[in-house]
Write a protein that holds these residues in place. Structure first.
Motif, short mmCIF file in Angstrom:
data_model
loop_
_atom_site.label_atom_id
_atom_site.label_comp_id
_atom_site.label_asym_id
_atom_site.label_seq_id
_atom_site.Cartn_x
_atom_site.Cartn_y
_atom_site.Cartn_z
N ARG A 34 6.67 -1.72 14.01
CA ARG A 34 6.06 -2.00 12.44
C ARG A 34 6.81 -1.05 12.16
N LYS A 35 7.45 0.19 11.93
CA LYS A 35 8.39 0.84 11.08
C LYS A 35 9.74 0.60 10.61
N GLU A 36 9.51 0.09 11.95
CA GLU A 36 11.24 -0.97 11.42
C GLU A 36 10.97 -2.23 10.69
N ARG A 37 10.58 -3.01 10.78
CA ARG A 37 9.91 -3.80 10.57
C ARG A 37 9.58 -3.71 8.83
N LEU A 38 9.12 -2.55 8.34
CA LEU A 38 8.59 -2.09 6.98
C LEU A 38 9.80 -1.74 6.01
N LEU A 39 11.39 -0.43 7.05
CA LEU A 39 12.45 -0.43 5.99
C LEU A 39 12.81 -1.97 6.01
N THR A 40 12.98 -3.10 6.90
CA THR A 40 13.00 -4.32 5.92
C THR A 40 12.32 -4.99 4.84
N LEU A 41 11.38 -4.21 4.82
CA LEU A 41 10.76 -4.96 3.82
C LEU A 41 10.71 -4.25 1.91
N ASP A 42 11.94 -4.06 1.90
CA ASP A 42 11.50 -3.10 1.07
C ASP A 42 11.11 -1.83 0.16
N LEU A 43 10.94 -0.57 1.57
CA LEU A 43 10.41 0.13 1.90
C LEU A 43 11.32 1.57 1.88
N SER A 44 11.56 2.85 1.23
CA SER A 44 11.90 3.64 2.10
C SER A 44 11.86 4.60 2.49
N PRO A 45 12.94 5.28 3.76
CA PRO A 45 11.89 5.48 4.73
C PRO A 45 11.30 6.88 4.17
N GLN A 46 10.87 7.50 3.22
CA GLN A 46 9.98 8.27 2.99
C GLN A 46 8.74 7.52 2.37
N GLN A 47 8.83 6.62 2.62
CA GLN A 47 7.60 5.82 1.99
C GLN A 47 6.66 5.80 3.75
N VAL A 48 8.10 4.62 4.15
CA VAL A 48 7.61 4.43 5.03
C VAL A 48 6.93 6.13 6.79
N SER A 49 7.41 6.95 5.93
CA SER A 49 7.37 7.72 7.11
C SER A 49 5.62 8.55 6.20
N ASP A 50 5.23 8.15 4.98
CA ASP A 50 3.91 8.15 5.41
C ASP A 50 2.98 7.74 5.59
N LEU A 51 3.11 7.01 6.39
CA LEU A 51 2.27 5.78 7.40
C LEU A 51 1.35 6.76 8.20
N HIS A 52 0.15 6.52 8.45
CA HIS A 52 -0.77 7.59 9.39
C HIS A 52 -1.04 6.67 10.40
N ALA A 53 -0.02 6.62 11.27
CA ALA A 53 -0.08 5.95 12.06
C ALA A 53 0.55 6.32 13.93
N ALA B 158 1.30 -0.69 0.02
CA ALA B 158 0.00 0.43 0.27
C ALA B 158 1.39 1.15 0.14
N LEU B 159 1.37 1.16 0.75
CA LEU B 159 2.59 2.70 0.97
C LEU B 159 3.77 2.48 -0.68
N LYS B 160 3.71 2.08 -2.19
CA LYS B 160 4.21 1.88 -2.72
C LYS B 160 3.11 2.72 -3.16
N THR B 161 1.95 2.87 -2.92
CA THR B 161 0.89 2.97 -4.42
C THR B 161 0.63 4.45 -4.53
N ASP B 162 -0.03 5.15 -5.02
CA ASP B 162 -0.70 6.37 -4.82
C ASP B 162 -2.18 6.89 -3.71
N ALA B 163 -1.98 5.79 -3.03
CA ALA B 163 -3.20 5.68 -2.27
C ALA B 163 -3.02 7.36 -1.59
N PHE B 164 -4.60 7.70 -1.24
CA PHE B 164 -4.79 9.18 -0.02
C PHE B 164 -4.19 9.11 0.98
#
Length: 333
Positions: free
Chosen positions: A263-282, A243-249
């Motif tokens: 969760r954010k630490e785990r996501l950084l190990t899943l081929d996501l950039s720091p910018q993409q992880v920072s877009d997570l609302h949590a 989801a964080l790789k898409t254009d989702a609002f």
């Protein structure tokens, strides 16, 4: 666009195909505590059929009485709420003023491409020449409500908002029940058969497969919201990593501050950039001291509505002083 305005366009096309005369009314300016947002639509036929809304009801009543006496033949610009007497008569909030464009419609085929584009989840704009009455429809990259001046009315139409919920549970059930009232169509994915078997809410669209595959198949766009509510990292993280790789609002995840950091630490190990992880609302939702599942659902929807309304950029219109043979400014008494 919201479901009400989409229905206005559908009804207008249907009425025109039946040979009825149709006028469409659009809110193009408002000041103060206006009851309806810019771009709101209302349509009426020469025999009194109507749909949509530009106010709480009193202005629609006045328009219907006016059209019954003389159905519009040309584009008009009408203003309501000029005086205290008008505000009281039409039920407008204190200080509220509306300007409406009244547009006679004549050709169903001219609106059909607009409906087809919205149904196909495309963003389009309708450009109306205020003097000639000619309208054109073209693709759009800008997602604003409308632009209006003395020369033209430019309105952007887009697909309905979609809410994809990952994970069944009580919060998901309350969210699925409340969201349609705020113009979200609701979709659900949960690979756990026991959770799906005990789901209690009708009128949701189930997406099969694992969460990452469901997100990819869903093809999120700028009017898509994705929230993960399963409380199971194996399920939620699978959805989030796509989801964080898409254009989702909006992409959000339920959980505490501590679980969010993990969760954010785990996501950084899943081929996501720091910018993409920072877009997570949590943690998800506005802070309203919510505790119960229903309150959490309210907080999530409150945040979505706030961000959705904030993101609707509207070009500020210039002051209007229109008085030509083809376009009339009318101040309703």
């Amino acid at each position: 666009m919201n479901a009400v305005d989409y229905q206005v366009l559908k009804s207008a096309v249907s009425w025109l195909q039946q040979g009825k005369r149709v006028a469409m009314v659009t809110v193009v300016r408002n000041w103060g505590s206006a009851p309806r947002p810019l771009g709101s639509l209302f349509a009426i036929t020469d025999d009194g059929d109507f749909t949509g809304s530009v106010s709480g009801g009193c202005i629609e009543d006045d328009l219907m009485q006016r059209f019954a006496a003389a159905f519009p033949e040309r584009i008009e610009l009408v203003r309501y709420g000029i005086s205290a007497e008008q505000m009281q008569r039409f039920g407008l909030p204190c200080g509220g003023t509306l300007e409406l464009v009244i547009e006679p419609l004549s050709d169903a085929a001219a609106l059909t491409p607009l409906l087809d584009a919205v149904a196909g989840r495309k963003l389009v704009q309708r450009r109306l020449d205020m003097r000639s009455g000619k309208a054109s429809i073209e693709a759009s990259d800008a997602d604003f409500a409308l632009h209006f001046d003395e020369q033209e009315l430019l309105q952007v139409f887009g697909p309905r908002w979609r809410l994809l919920i990952i994970g069944c549970g009580q919060v998901s059930e309350y969210l699925a029940q409340m969201a349609p009232a705020l113009d979200f169509s609701v979709y659900l994915n949960d690979p756990r058969e026991e959770q799906r078997r005990n789901w209690q809410v009708d009128d949701v669209v189930w997406l099969d497969g694992m969460p990452d595959d469901a997100v990819l198949a869903f093809k999120p766009d700028r009017r898509t919201v994705i929230v993960t509510l399963s409380h199971d990292p194996k399920i939620d993280d699978m959805a989030l990593m796509e989801a964080l790789k898409t254009d989702a609002f909006y992409v959000g995840a339920i959980g505490s501050m501590a679980s969010t950091e993990a969760r954010k630490e785990r996501l950084l190990t899943l081929d996501l950039s720091p910018q993409q992880v920072s877009d997570l609302h949590a943690p998800i939702g506005l802070s309203i001291l919510s505790r119960s599942p229903a309150e959490i659902a309210v907080s999530v929807l409150a945040e979505l509505v706030m961000l959705r309304n904030r993101g609707r950029v509207t070009v500020s219109p210039s002051s209007c002083a229109v008085n030509t043979d083809d376009l009339r400014m009318v101040e309703r008494p």
